[in-house]
Design an enzyme around this catalytic site. Structure first.
Site, short mmCIF file in Angstrom:
data_model
loop_
_atom_site.label_atom_id
_atom_site.label_comp_id
_atom_site.label_asym_id
_atom_site.label_seq_id
_atom_site.Cartn_x
_atom_site.Cartn_y
_atom_site.Cartn_z
CB CYS A 449 43.37 62.31 38.99
SG CYS A 449 42.17 61.13 38.37
CB CYS A 455 41.93 58.92 35.18
SG CYS A 455 42.51 60.49 34.51
#
Ligand code: IVH
Length: 709
Positions: A449, A455
Site C-alpha cells: 500500500c 492508511c
C-alpha cells in the site's frame, strides 16, 4: 513426482526402474543439500520419507540396478565450507524408519531372528521422543570439552565448538566421566524461544526462520559464535560415540549417567518389555506432542541391553538395534471460505486464508498464510511452479498442514472438488484499508500500500511497533490498548506524538480515561506516569520506534552511535538525497546499505510522515548516544551477561546502558563472557560462569563499576 509415481513398482520394466532410481537419487540429493547445508528444506519430511521408501522398494525388486550413489547409502550431506572439519571417531548414523505399528512389530521380529531369540524371550526396549533438531557430538577428554561437531555426512562433520560452548545445556566440564567421552544428542529450540527469536528478527529486519529446526540449525551453524550466543539453543543428550570406559550395561543406565554429568535427558524416556506397551507409549507421546513446547517428529525405540546392541551392530547407515517410529504428517482437508488481505506496518498486503475450522494434529486451524499473490497463483518467489501449478480459489478444498509451531500452510488443492464457475483470485491493486494504490516493485514478491501513515492499517501497526518492547515499551500501553485508542473519538491516538499530547492534556482527559471501560483511577494515572517516564529516551530507541522499513533494532543502534544526537541524525537524513555527501556518509556506515538508506530518506522526505516525526520529536527529550567509549569506559569491548532480577533498572535499560559504554551484551554465558552481572534468583548462568571462572558481580557492583552508583 506424480507422473512417474503412477507406475507401480510391481509392473515396472527395468528401463522404468533405472530412470526412476536416477530421478529419486537426484531428488533426494537436492533435498539433502537444501536441508543440511542450506537449512532450507525444499521437500516436506513426509515427501522425503516417501521418496526414500520408494527408492528402497525399487532397489529391492531390482537389486542389480542399485546405483553407486544410491540414496539408501547416504546420511545427511557433506559439511558446508567455512567451518573446520572434524572426522568423527565413531560414525554418526541415521535411523531406520517405521511408519505403522506393524513396522514396529517387524522391527522386533528382525531383532529376535538376528539374535536367535524366540517370542518367549524378553527383550527390553527404550522409547523416547525423536527430537526435531540437529545432532551434535561433543568430545570430552579428562572431563574437559575438546570439541563439538555436527553430523555432516556421518563421517566428517563441522567444527562448531565455540558455538556449542554458548549452549547452556552443554556443560564445559564433566566430573566423574570416562577419560574419553563423546556425548551425542540433539540441539533444538523451544517453541517459545523460536517465536521470540522470529519476533526479534522481524524487528531487526533479519532472517525469519520457517520452523524451530531451521532456526536451531541456522543458529548453531554461525561462523560468528557471538550470534549463536544470542540464540536460545537447547540440547538433549541421548547417545554417545567414542568412550574409554562403558557408561553402563543398559541404554537407560547410560542415559542416566549422562544426566548425572549435567546433561538434559528427555523425561519421556521409558523402558518396556511388552511391545504393546511400547507402542502405547508412542501414542501417548503423540498425544502430548502439541504441548511439549518443542518439536518432535516421532519416537525412537532402542534395544536396552547394550550387550545386545553390540551384537546387533549396524547396517551401512543405520543401527539394527534402533528405529524411529515417525508421526504421520499433520495435515487435513478443509474448505477455503475467504481470502482476506491484511496490511502490515510497512504496507505489505498479506493474504490470509480463512478456513472452515479443522483439527490438524490436535490444534484447531481456521487461518493459514497464503504468503503473496504468486503463492496463490501457484508460483514460488523464483517464479517456479508449486503445487503442480494449481492456483488457490475461494471455495476450494485445500489441504492444510502444520509443522510444529509454524503458521499453518496450504499444501494442496483438490481440483476435482472445485465448483464450476469458481474464479481465479484477483489480488487487489488498491489497498483494502485506505484505497491507495498498492504496487509491487520489481523484484519484490510483496505488493504494498502506498498510503503511508494515512492508511489506518499501517498507522495502527506502526503504533503497535512504536510501543513494543525494544522501542518505547510503555507500561500499560500495548498493542491492544493502542488499537483501542486509535479508534477512540474522544481520546484518539492516531500517531506516536498523540501518546504524549494525550498525557499533556488537562485533568479532564485523565477524568475521561478513568471513566472508560477497563480503566480505573490507578490504571489511568499509572499510564500517564508511564508515558511521562518515556519522554526522556535514548536516540537509538527513537530511531527504531519510527518503524521505518529495513531499520531494525541493531541498525537503529548503529545509526544512533554514528550520528550521536537527534539533530545530527535528522539533519543528515534530510540532506541525504542520493549522490550528496550526506548520502555517501549514510551508506558508508558499516551495516547500513543503499536499501536501508533509501528507505530512511524516503520516510524523512514524505510530507505526512515527516510531519508526524517532527511532532513526535517536539514532545521528547531525546538523549544523545555516545559512540562506543573505548577510552575511559571500564567495560568497553567487554562481553557482559545480565542474569537474575535487577532491582534498580529494567533489563532493557541495563542492556542499553552497557552498550552505550561500549560493552557487548549477550544472553548467555560462554568462554567469551568477560563479566556476569547476577541479581537475585540467578541460576544456571551464574553456575556456568563460576565453572568457567568468569568474574561475577551484583547489580550494585555493576553500577559502581560503570560509575553510576
Ligand atoms: S539415536 C545410531 N535418539 O534422528 C543412532 N536419534 O533420523 C543414534 N534424533 O541422527 C541416534 N532424537 O539426529 C536418536 N532420541 C533420539 C533422537 C535422535 C532425534 C535424530 C538424530 C539422528 C536422527 C536420525
Amino acid at each position: 513426482m506424480r507422473a512417474t509415481e503412477e507406475i507401480t513398482i510391481e509392473t515396472m520394466t527395468e528401463a522404468d526402474a533405472k530412470a526412476e532410481l536416477e530421478r529419486l537419487a537426484t531428488l533426494l540429493a537436492t533435498a539433502n543439500t537444501a536441508y543440511h547445508t542450506q537449512d532450507a528444506p525444499d521437500l516436506s519430511d513426509a515427501d522425503y520419507d516417501a521418496a526414500k521408501r520408494r527408492n528402497a522398494a525399487i532397489e529391492a525388486r531390482f537389486p542389480d540396478l542399485k546405483r553407486a550413489d544410491s540414496p539408501s547409502e547416504r546420511v545427511g550431506a557433506a559439511p558446508a565450507d567455512g567451518f573446520g572439519k572434524i572426522t568423527h571417531d565413531v560414525r554418526m548414523l541415521s535411523l531406520g524408519n517405521a511408519f505403522t505399528d506393524e513396522d514396529v512389530t517387524e522391527f522386533d521380529t528382525r531383532i529376535r531372528s538376528f539374535l536367535g531369540k524366540s517370542t518367549g524371550d524378553q527383550i527390553a526396549y527404550t522409547a523416547e521422543p525423536k527430537i526435531d533438531g540437529l545432532s551434535l557430538s561433543i568430545r570430552y577428554e579428562s572431563g574437559k570439552m575438546i570439541y563439538a561437531a555436527t553430523r555432516g555426512d556421518g563421517a566428517v562433520g563441522e567444527n562448531v565448538t565455540e558455538n556449542a560452548r554458548t549452549i547452556m545445556d552443554i556443560p564445559n566440564t564433566l566430573t566423574g566421566a570416562p577419560d574419553v567421552l563423546e556425548v551425542r544428542g540433539e540441539v533444538y529450540m523451544s517453541h517459545e524461544d523460536f517465536a521470540a527469536l522470529n519476533e526479534r528478527q522481524t524487528a531487526r529486519g533479519g532472517k525469519v526462520f520457517a520452523n524451530p529446526r531451521n532456526a536451531a540449525a541456522g543458529s548453531l551453524r554461525q561462523l560468528d559464535a557471538t550470534i549463536t550466543a544470542e540464540r536460545p539453543l537447547r540440547f538433549f543428550a541421548y547417545a554417545w560415540g567414542a568412550l574409554s570406559a562403558p557408561l553402563s550395561d543398559t541404554q537407560l543406565g547410560a542415559v542416566d549417567r549422562l544426566a548425572a554429568f549435567g546433561f538434559q535427558t528427555n523425561p519421556l524416556t521409558k523402558r518396556f518389555v511388552d511391545l504393546n506397551k511400547l507402542i502405547a507409549h508412542y501414542h501417548s507421546i503423540e498425544e502430548q506432542r502439541a504441548t511439549l513446547g518443542y518439536d518432535i517428529d516421532g519416537v525412537v525405540y532402542k534395544v536396552d541391553d547394550l550387550g545386545l546392541q553390540a551384537r546387533l551392530g549396524f547396517r551401512s547407515t543405520t543401527p539394527r538395534w534402533a528405529i524411529a517410529h515417525k508421526f504421520p504428517a499433520e495435515r487435513a482437508w478443509t474448505r477455503l471460505e475467504a481470502i482476506d488481505i491484511q496490511v502490515g506496518r510497512t504496507g505489505a498486503l498479506s493474504p490470509v486464508a480463512r478456513l472452515t475450522p479443522v483439527t490438524v494434529g490436535g490444534v484447531v486451524v481456521s487461518n493459514a498464510t497464503l504468503h503473496n499473490e504468486d503463492y496463490i497463483a501457484g508460483r514460488d518467489n523464483k517464479g517456479d511452479v508449486i503445487r503442480d501449478g494449481k492456483d488457490i480459489r475461494v471455495g476450494d478444498w485445500v489441504e492444510v498442514y502444520r509443522a510444529g509451531d509454524v503458521i499453518p500452510k496450504i499444501s494442496d488443492v483438490d481440483l476435482k472438488k472445485r465448483e464450476k464457475g469458481a474464479e481465479a483470485y484477483i489480488f487487489p491493486t488498491i489497498c483494502p484499508e485506505c484505497a491507495s494504490d498498492a504496487i509491487r516493485e520489481e523484484g519484490d514478491a510483496v505488493r504494498r500500500c502506498t498510503g503511508g501513515i494515512i492508511c489506518p492499517a499501517q498507522a495502527v501497526e506502526k503504533l503497535k511497533h512504536f510501543v513494543s518492547r525494544g522501542a518505547f515499551d510503555i507500561e500499560g500501553l500495548g498493542a491492544k490498548q493502542v488499537e483501542m485508542f486509535y479508534h477512540d473519538e474522544m481520546l484518539p491516538i492516531r500517531e506516536p506524538a498523540d501518546i504524549f499530547t494525550l498525557a499533556n492534556r488537562d485533568a479532564g482527559t485523565l477524568a475521561r480515561l478513568k471513566n472508560r471501560d477497563g480503566w480505573g483511577d490507578k490504571s489511568a494515572e499509572n499510564l500517564f506516569a508511564a508515558i511521562e517516564e518515556r519522554r526522556v529516551i535514548p536516540l537509538n530507541k527513537v530511531i527504531f520506534a519510527l518503524g521505518i522499513r529495513h531499520v531494525g533494532e541493531s541498525a537503529a543502534n548503529l545509526l544512533a552511535r554514528h550520528y550521536g544526537t537527534w539533530n545530527a541524525f535528522e539533519a543528515a537524513v534530510t540532506a541525504a538525497q542520493p549522490e550528496t555527501p550526506a548520502w555517501e556518509e549514510l551508506v558508508s556506515i558499516d551495516g547500513v546499505g543503499g536499501v536501508m538508506a533509501g528507505s530512511l530518506v524516503a520516510a524523512f522526505s514524505q510530507k505526512a510522515e515527516r510531519a508526524s516525526i517532527d511532532r513526535l520529536a517536539a514532545e521528547l527529550h531525546i538523549q544523545p548516544v555516545k559512540a562506543p567509549a573505548s577510552d575511559g569506559s571500564p567495560v568497553a569491548g567487554k562481553t557482559v551477561v545480565f542474569t537474575g532480577s535487577l532491582e534498580k533498572m529494567t533489563r532493557a535499560e541495563a542492556k542499553a546502558r552497557a552498550e552505550s559504554l561500549g560493552a557487548k551484551v549477550s544472553g548467555s554465558v560462554s568462554s567469551k563472557t568477560d563479566l556476569l552481572v547476577a541479581g537475585p534468583g540467578a541460576g544456571s548462568k551464574a553456575k556456568k560462569a563460576a565453572d568457567l571462572g568468569i568474574e561475577t558481580i551484583d547489580e550494585d557492583g555493576w553500577l559502581e563499576l560503570i560509575g553510576d552508583a
